[in-house]
Design a protein around this motif. Structure first.
Motif, PDB file in Angstrom:
ATOM      1  N   ALA A 166       0.848  -1.189   0.000  1.00  0.00           N
ATOM      2  CA  ALA A 166       0.000   0.000   0.000  1.00  0.00           C
ATOM      3  C   ALA A 166       0.879   1.233   0.000  1.00  0.00           C
ATOM      4  N   VAL A 167       0.477   2.219  -0.771  1.00  0.00           N
ATOM      5  CA  VAL A 167       1.156   3.514  -0.758  1.00  0.00           C
ATOM      6  C   VAL A 167       0.198   4.527  -0.145  1.00  0.00           C
ATOM      7  N   VAL A 168       0.663   5.218   0.874  1.00  0.00           N
ATOM      8  CA  VAL A 168      -0.131   6.251   1.539  1.00  0.00           C
ATOM      9  C   VAL A 168       0.403   7.602   1.098  1.00  0.00           C
ATOM     10  N   ILE A 169      -0.463   8.411   0.500  1.00  0.00           N
ATOM     11  CA  ILE A 169      -0.074   9.738   0.034  1.00  0.00           C
ATOM     12  C   ILE A 169      -0.502  10.750   1.097  1.00  0.00           C
ATOM     13  N   GLY A 170       0.463  11.359   1.771  1.00  0.00           N
ATOM     14  CA  GLY A 170       0.174  12.343   2.806  1.00  0.00           C
ATOM     15  C   GLY A 170       0.751  11.940   4.146  1.00  0.00           C
ATOM     16  N   GLY A 171       1.300  12.925   4.859  1.00  0.00           N
ATOM     17  CA  GLY A 171       1.946  12.650   6.135  1.00  0.00           C
ATOM     18  C   GLY A 171       1.257  13.287   7.314  1.00  0.00           C
ATOM     19  N   GLY A 172      -0.039  13.576   7.175  1.00  0.00           N
ATOM     20  CA  GLY A 172      -0.799  14.177   8.268  1.00  0.00           C
ATOM     21  C   GLY A 172      -1.554  13.137   9.075  1.00  0.00           C
ATOM     22  N   THR A 190       4.240   2.161   2.337  1.00  0.00           N
ATOM     23  CA  THR A 190       5.174   3.246   2.046  1.00  0.00           C
ATOM     24  C   THR A 190       4.405   4.553   2.122  1.00  0.00           C
ATOM     25  N   MET A 191       4.884   5.483   2.932  1.00  0.00           N
ATOM     26  CA  MET A 191       4.265   6.798   3.044  1.00  0.00           C
ATOM     27  C   MET A 191       5.043   7.798   2.201  1.00  0.00           C
ATOM     28  N   PHE A 193       5.315  11.908   1.154  1.00  0.00           N
ATOM     29  CA  PHE A 193       4.917  13.298   1.363  1.00  0.00           C
ATOM     30  C   PHE A 193       6.120  14.204   1.112  1.00  0.00           C
ATOM     31  N   PRO A 194       5.881  15.464   0.765  1.00  0.00           N
ATOM     32  CA  PRO A 194       6.966  16.353   0.346  1.00  0.00           C
ATOM     33  C   PRO A 194       7.707  17.051   1.479  1.00  0.00           C
ATOM     34  N   GLU A 195       7.112  17.057   2.680  1.00  0.00           N
ATOM     35  CA  GLU A 195       7.754  17.755   3.794  1.00  0.00           C
ATOM     36  C   GLU A 195       8.986  16.997   4.291  1.00  0.00           C
ATOM     37  N   LYS A 196       9.724  17.635   5.185  1.00  0.00           N
ATOM     38  CA  LYS A 196      10.918  17.019   5.756  1.00  0.00           C
ATOM     39  C   LYS A 196      10.566  15.930   6.761  1.00  0.00           C
ATOM     40  N   HIS A 197       9.372  16.059   7.362  1.00  0.00           N
ATOM     41  CA  HIS A 197       8.963  15.048   8.338  1.00  0.00           C
ATOM     42  C   HIS A 197       7.446  14.983   8.416  1.00  0.00           C
ATOM     43  N   CYS A 198       6.939  13.951   9.063  1.00  0.00           N
ATOM     44  CA  CYS A 198       5.500  13.763   9.188  1.00  0.00           C
ATOM     45  C   CYS A 198       4.876  14.828  10.090  1.00  0.00           C
ATOM     46  N   MET A 199       3.566  15.018   9.952  1.00  0.00           N
ATOM     47  CA  MET A 199       2.813  15.961  10.780  1.00  0.00           C
ATOM     48  C   MET A 199       3.496  17.325  10.825  1.00  0.00           C
ATOM     49  N   GLY A 200       3.857  17.796   9.647  1.00  0.00           N
ATOM     50  CA  GLY A 200       4.687  18.995   9.553  1.00  0.00           C
ATOM     51  C   GLY A 200       4.073  20.254  10.120  1.00  0.00           C
ATOM     52  N   ARG A 201       2.754  20.328  10.216  1.00  0.00           N
ATOM     53  CA  ARG A 201       2.118  21.540  10.724  1.00  0.00           C
ATOM     54  C   ARG A 201       2.063  21.567  12.249  1.00  0.00           C
ATOM     55  N   THR A 221       7.730   2.324   5.494  1.00  0.00           N
ATOM     56  CA  THR A 221       8.830   3.007   4.811  1.00  0.00           C
ATOM     57  C   THR A 221       8.410   4.440   4.510  1.00  0.00           C
ATOM     58  N   PHE A 222       9.303   5.382   4.779  1.00  0.00           N
ATOM     59  CA  PHE A 222       9.016   6.791   4.515  1.00  0.00           C
ATOM     60  C   PHE A 222       9.772   7.264   3.281  1.00  0.00           C
ATOM     61  N   THR A 223       9.031   7.873   2.359  1.00  0.00           N
ATOM     62  CA  THR A 223       9.629   8.514   1.195  1.00  0.00           C
ATOM     63  C   THR A 223       9.255   9.987   1.264  1.00  0.00           C
ATOM     64  N   LYS A 224      10.218  10.804   1.663  1.00  0.00           N
ATOM     65  CA  LYS A 224       9.947  12.219   1.945  1.00  0.00           C
ATOM     66  C   LYS A 224      10.574  13.119   0.885  1.00  0.00           C
ATOM     67  N   GLY A 225      10.065  14.339   0.802  1.00  0.00           N
ATOM     68  CA  GLY A 225      10.643  15.322  -0.102  1.00  0.00           C
ATOM     69  C   GLY A 225      10.269  15.142  -1.557  1.00  0.00           C
TER      70      GLY A 225
END
Length: 476
Positions: A166-172, A190-191, A193-201, A221-225
């Motif tokens: 499964a691919v999860v789009i979004g780190g919120g 695999t998650m 998201f474009p931010e540097k880390h999860c729950m960026g806000r 697995t995290f795929t960031k940026g």
């Protein structure tokens, strides 16, 4: 063809259920004078259940177990309850237009429903990939999560994906909670998201690092940026691969998208004042039209703690409390003070459980143990020598209540090294101190949830992460 009511609640989510309970307890209406209009076919329910207990592989939570208002340890409002209270449920009904001046709503079937007082509780909708130029996102194995229909689709997708990818789009919120559910269902995740880390806000880098490490230990697995750009599909139209902007291809038996939400305001744009992406209300939850109130995700209301700054809070606790407050203001306006809400967010995944109070602005002071598998750590946000926000993982009821007190009081904190040394003890000590009576109420305590009823212990989405595609930035 039409019907007339004294009070109409438009929307059938969490806020509608709590508004109904408040009406029933306060009285002030006769049988048949109050109705709730909902697009969904069921009575209002605790929406956080959908990302928690509803997705469990064993003994999953199902209705009627999580109808409102069990999320606040209160009554279970089934269809029978509404009937007994003389509240009419108009379910499976979509309102296509509203005329505030004439006080009427027009449904998709052509029925006109009139009101004397309207409570807008239309909530928000999930942002879709199409809104960011991503085509082909209507595939049957691409899932969102906002309502019961979405949850059923996600459950069906997971049931046919055990051992798959499964691919999860979004780190919120939705991304993190769905990732936990997928792992629990023995699906590799695999998650992206474009931010540097999860729950960026909300999370600091240090806090996020702990949760990402914990998720990694569970197989995520995290795929960031980077971001999604397109899909590969098989001959049946199912997604088989997610293609990222950095050129990587991720195998996918299913995709879960959690890129934020947008308030459902379209019926009232041009008729009511708008702010912060929602309908602007005063401290009584009253809009620019005196006969119309707005509550929950759709309402932008003044936060006393933030010197009256208007915020739109996408969270279940806010939905519950603003709904109750609006009903109090409608039925007893002379006795109802302006809402005095302490922003409060929380989540529970795996064996972890955290809560946050206030605003994450200012200098951040971390404390506690960030290394244990049974962690107990936190952070304070300090601005102009005062505590503005507080976060804690692994606390108990007394710990969290102490944090809420120091944030609401804007407790002074001038020595940052001492604050770091004391950590949670600072809040516990300060919360026990007597303070001079300033004539300002401390307001209601947040709704603490400690029982394990499946699905009612997590937060709903607060973040509109749609901005991450760069083309359509939106402010929270």
């Amino acid at each position: 063809m039409g019907r007339a009511f004294v009070y109409v609640v438009l929307g059938g989510g969490v806020a509608a259920g709590y508004a109904a309970l408040e009406f029933a307890r306060r009285g002030g209406y006769s049988r048949g004078e109050l109705c709730i209009i909902s697009e969904e076919a069921v009575a209002p329910y605790e929406r956080p259940a959908l990302s928690k207990g509803y997705l469990l592989p064993e003994d999953p939570s199902r209705l009627p177990k999580f109808h409102t208002c069990v999320g606040a340890n209160d009554e279970l409002l089934t269809t029978k309850w509404y009937k007994e209270q003389g509240i009419e449920l108009v379910l499976g009904t979509r309102v296509i237009s509203a005329d505030v001046r004439r006080k009427t709503l027009l449904t998709a079937t052509g029925e006109t429903i009139s009101y004397k007082t309207l409570i807008i509780a239309t909530g928000a909708r999930a942002l879709k990939l199409e809104e960011f130029g991503i085509s082909g996102s209507d595939a049957e194995n691409i899932c969102y999560l906002r309502n019961l229909e979405d949850a059923d689709k996600l459950v069906n997708a997971m049931s046919s994906c055990s051992g798959g990818n499964a691919v999860v789009i979004g780190g919120g919120y939705i991304g993190m909670e769905c990732a936990a559910a997928l792992v629990t269902n023995k699906i590799k995740v695999t998650m992206v998201f474009p931010e540097k880390h999860c729950m960026g806000r909300l999370f600091t880098e240090k806090i996020a690092e702990y949760y990402e490490s914990y998720y990694t230990s569970k197989g995520v697995t995290f795929t960031k940026g980077t971001v999604l750009t397109s899909f590969e599909k098989d001959s049946t139209g199912k997604v088989t691969s997610v293609i990222l902007k950095d050129g990587n291809h991720l195998p996918a038996d299913m995709v879960v998208v959690g890129i934020g939400i947008r308030a459902n305001t379209s019926l009232f744009e041009g008729q009511l004042l708008m702010e912060k992406g929602g309908i602007k209300v005063n401290g009584q939850m009253q809009t620019s039209d005196s006969s119309v109130y707005a509550v929950g995700d759709v309402a932008a209301f003044p936060i006393k703690l933030f010197d009256g700054d208007v915020r739109r809070l996408e969270h279940v606790d806010s939905a519950r409390r603003t709904a109750r407050h609006a009903v109090a203001a409608i039925l007893e306006p002379s006795k109802t003070r302006d809402v005095d809400y302490l922003p409060f967010f929380y989540s529970r995944v795996f064996t972890l459980s955290w809560q946050f109070y206030g605003d994450n602005v200012g200098e951040v002071i971390h404390y506690g143990d960030f290394t244990s598998n049974s962690p107990r750590f936190g952070a304070y946000w300090v601005s102009k020598g005062q505590i503005t926000g507080a976060f804690l993982e692994g606390g108990n009821r007394d710990d969290y209540e102490a944090l809420s007190v120091v944030v609401r009081r804007k407790t002074k904190a001038s020595d940052m090294s001492e604050l770091e040394r004391q950590g949670l003890a600072f809040a516990i000590q300060e919360s026990k101190k007597e303070v001079p009576d300033s004539g300002v109420t401390l307001g209601e305590k947040p709704t603490f949830v400690w029982y394990a009823t499946a699905g009612v212990v997590a937060a709903v989405s607060i973040s509109a992460f749609g901005y991450w595609y760069g083309r359509k930035r939106r402010r929270w």
